[in-house]
Write an enzyme that holds these catalytic residues in place. Sequence first.
Site, mmCIF file in Angstrom:
data_model
loop_
_atom_site.group_PDB
_atom_site.id
_atom_site.type_symbol
_atom_site.label_atom_id
_atom_site.label_comp_id
_atom_site.label_asym_id
_atom_site.label_seq_id
_atom_site.Cartn_x
_atom_site.Cartn_y
_atom_site.Cartn_z
ATOM 1 N N PHE A 93 20.779 -38.825 31.216
ATOM 2 C CA PHE A 93 19.721 -38.992 30.217
ATOM 3 C C PHE A 93 20.278 -38.479 28.897
ATOM 4 O O PHE A 93 20.580 -37.290 28.768
ATOM 5 C CB PHE A 93 18.513 -38.162 30.672
ATOM 6 C CG PHE A 93 17.321 -38.185 29.764
ATOM 7 C CD1 PHE A 93 16.521 -39.312 29.665
ATOM 8 C CD2 PHE A 93 16.965 -37.048 29.045
ATOM 9 C CE1 PHE A 93 15.400 -39.309 28.852
ATOM 10 C CE2 PHE A 93 15.843 -37.038 28.229
ATOM 11 C CZ PHE A 93 15.051 -38.178 28.143
ATOM 12 N N LEU A 110 19.633 -37.710 25.357
ATOM 13 C CA LEU A 110 18.710 -37.441 24.250
ATOM 14 C C LEU A 110 19.370 -36.518 23.222
ATOM 15 O O LEU A 110 19.406 -36.838 22.034
ATOM 16 C CB LEU A 110 17.425 -36.795 24.807
ATOM 17 C CG LEU A 110 16.421 -36.261 23.788
ATOM 18 C CD1 LEU A 110 15.782 -37.412 22.991
ATOM 19 C CD2 LEU A 110 15.303 -35.455 24.472
ATOM 20 N N GLY A 116 18.563 -31.206 18.882
ATOM 21 C CA GLY A 116 18.362 -30.562 20.185
ATOM 22 C C GLY A 116 16.874 -30.407 20.423
ATOM 23 O O GLY A 116 16.203 -31.306 20.920
ATOM 24 N N GLN A 146 13.303 4.791 45.668
ATOM 25 C CA GLN A 146 12.217 4.120 44.933
ATOM 26 C C GLN A 146 12.736 3.305 43.737
ATOM 27 O O GLN A 146 12.165 2.260 43.406
ATOM 28 C CB GLN A 146 11.208 5.159 44.462
ATOM 29 C CG GLN A 146 9.862 4.548 44.126
ATOM 30 C CD GLN A 146 8.860 5.598 43.710
ATOM 31 O OE1 GLN A 146 9.034 6.246 42.669
ATOM 32 N NE2 GLN A 146 7.817 5.771 44.489
ATOM 33 N N GLN A 157 22.405 -5.590 39.210
ATOM 34 C CA GLN A 157 22.260 -4.132 39.096
ATOM 35 C C GLN A 157 22.123 -3.481 40.473
ATOM 36 O O GLN A 157 22.745 -2.457 40.759
ATOM 37 C CB GLN A 157 21.023 -3.815 38.224
ATOM 38 C CG GLN A 157 20.911 -2.362 37.810
ATOM 39 C CD GLN A 157 22.002 -1.948 36.823
ATOM 40 O OE1 GLN A 157 22.626 -2.790 36.182
ATOM 41 N NE2 GLN A 157 22.248 -0.661 36.726
ATOM 42 N N ILE A 158 21.320 -4.096 41.341
ATOM 43 C CA ILE A 158 21.121 -3.547 42.691
ATOM 44 C C ILE A 158 22.440 -3.545 43.471
ATOM 45 O O ILE A 158 22.726 -2.629 44.233
ATOM 46 C CB ILE A 158 20.019 -4.341 43.432
ATOM 47 C CG1 ILE A 158 18.654 -4.039 42.795
ATOM 48 C CG2 ILE A 158 20.001 -4.036 44.933
ATOM 49 C CD1 ILE A 158 17.528 -4.959 43.233
ATOM 50 N N GLU A 182 16.332 -28.970 28.882
ATOM 51 C CA GLU A 182 15.026 -29.650 29.022
ATOM 52 C C GLU A 182 13.916 -28.906 28.264
ATOM 53 O O GLU A 182 12.765 -28.856 28.686
ATOM 54 C CB GLU A 182 14.697 -29.888 30.488
ATOM 55 C CG GLU A 182 15.794 -30.753 31.120
ATOM 56 C CD GLU A 182 15.400 -31.501 32.356
ATOM 57 O OE1 GLU A 182 14.224 -31.806 32.521
ATOM 58 O OE2 GLU A 182 16.321 -31.801 33.154
ATOM 59 N N GLY A 183 14.304 -28.361 27.106
ATOM 60 C CA GLY A 183 13.377 -27.628 26.245
ATOM 61 C C GLY A 183 13.547 -26.134 26.435
ATOM 62 O O GLY A 183 13.355 -25.611 27.525
ATOM 63 N N GLU A 240 11.375 -21.347 23.813
ATOM 64 C CA GLU A 240 10.590 -21.407 22.572
ATOM 65 C C GLU A 240 9.827 -22.740 22.500
ATOM 66 O O GLU A 240 8.666 -22.780 22.080
ATOM 67 C CB GLU A 240 11.519 -21.242 21.357
ATOM 68 C CG GLU A 240 12.149 -19.846 21.214
ATOM 69 C CD GLU A 240 13.240 -19.533 22.260
ATOM 70 O OE1 GLU A 240 13.821 -20.467 22.838
ATOM 71 O OE2 GLU A 240 13.497 -18.337 22.490
#
Length: 386
Positions: free
Chosen positions: A123, A125, A131, A279, A336-337, A363-364, A367
Amino acid sequence: MIFKLEEEHIAVKEAAREFALSRLKEGVIERDTSMSYPTEFVKEMGEMGFLSMMTDSAYGGSGMDTLSYVLAMEEISKIDASCSVIMSVNNSLVLWGLEEYGSEEQKQKYIPRLTTGNEIGCFCLSEPEAGSDATSQRTTAIDMGDHYLLNGVKNWITNGGKATIQLVVAHTDKEKGHKGINVFIVERDWEGVTIGPKEDKMGIRSSDTHSISYSDVKVPKENRIGADGFGFKFAMKTLEGGRIGIAAQALGIAAGAYELAVSYANQREAFGISIGNHQAIAFKLADMALDIEAARMIVYRAAYLKDSGLDYGYASAMAKLIASEAAMKHTVEAVQIHGGNGYVKEYHVERLMRDAKITQIYEGTSEIQRIIISRNVLTGKLELPY
Ligand code: CAA
């Protein structure tokens, strides 16, 4: 309200999961490193019906619903987001638009070629100067009487180097603004079509992204899709569905990272207990579970709205926004984990983190999704069809 998948949906989900685990997982790190296009797996996805999930069986498609497509995208994206974007573009951005708006002749000629995995579509575009602002197309298609003459450059085209069938957006009359935009079916082998070098990307590295240029390409009149000037609306409607696919991809990336993080937290020990029992880690996993489940509900709902023939533009924007933000946030947390292990390729999470970023862009952008959602909010259209 029923929060339970039908048996047919569970079957699709399981088939996609089995395919991803048994076929895609083994070489995924190597394909990412070497930017190798997964030709063999694209063919297999075609054979399994994953490349044409929502396409009518009369044209060789699988004839399934959007929820099935979302479930398959989610499972494949957990393991290999490069394969899933190849699948998403063919399903949502190429086949859906062709079937929805193409002439019977166009459908018969082109759709069956794109269902088996032997050929793939793209596609076109985005442009170097267009953009997010999709109306400012510089590519032109001049009406020469018996054909159009296509000139211009397209950028960041997923499947660009492999696609034999391209849907190309171009201005036929710049004076008319967005009403002077049309979409054309172009074949890669036509004279004047040139594929640019492959992009060396941060993520989804084994998917195939190129620029494509068009120099005096003769496009037959019958290859314009829809009525004159319909091209911008074609692109917008196509992207509405495409965003559900990318939302599902982002959901899968987030869920894939979450599954790895849970497993790692259960087996890795520190200070005498598994790190999941600290935790600091347990709460990260709780936040991941929460955001992923919330995104999943919104993504599935967008699919439901589309399958029900209801307006789904704002829902697909919401789905893409929430799922892509969750994917970015929680793949970072999954790294991080994993600590130092998260920073090396072998543990997969660093790749998922790199793959997640593009879901906030293509695809957008996030924003653009906020623009679409806020326009719906301000015009009072954001009423959910309960
Ligand atoms: N459905 C139908 N029509 C629509 C529409 C929709 N969803 N959205 C807009 N339109 C119509 C409007 O009604 C209007 O038509 P009328 O004048 O007849 O009323 C016309 O289109 C112009 O609308 P706007 O004035 O709202 O247009 P805009 O210039 O403000 O832009 C936008 C709207 C939503 C920001 C749009 O430009 C947009 O979606 N931009 C992002 C583009 C994008 O997603 N690019 C991604 C590239 S593709 C990609 O990434 C593929 C890949 O390879 C993975």
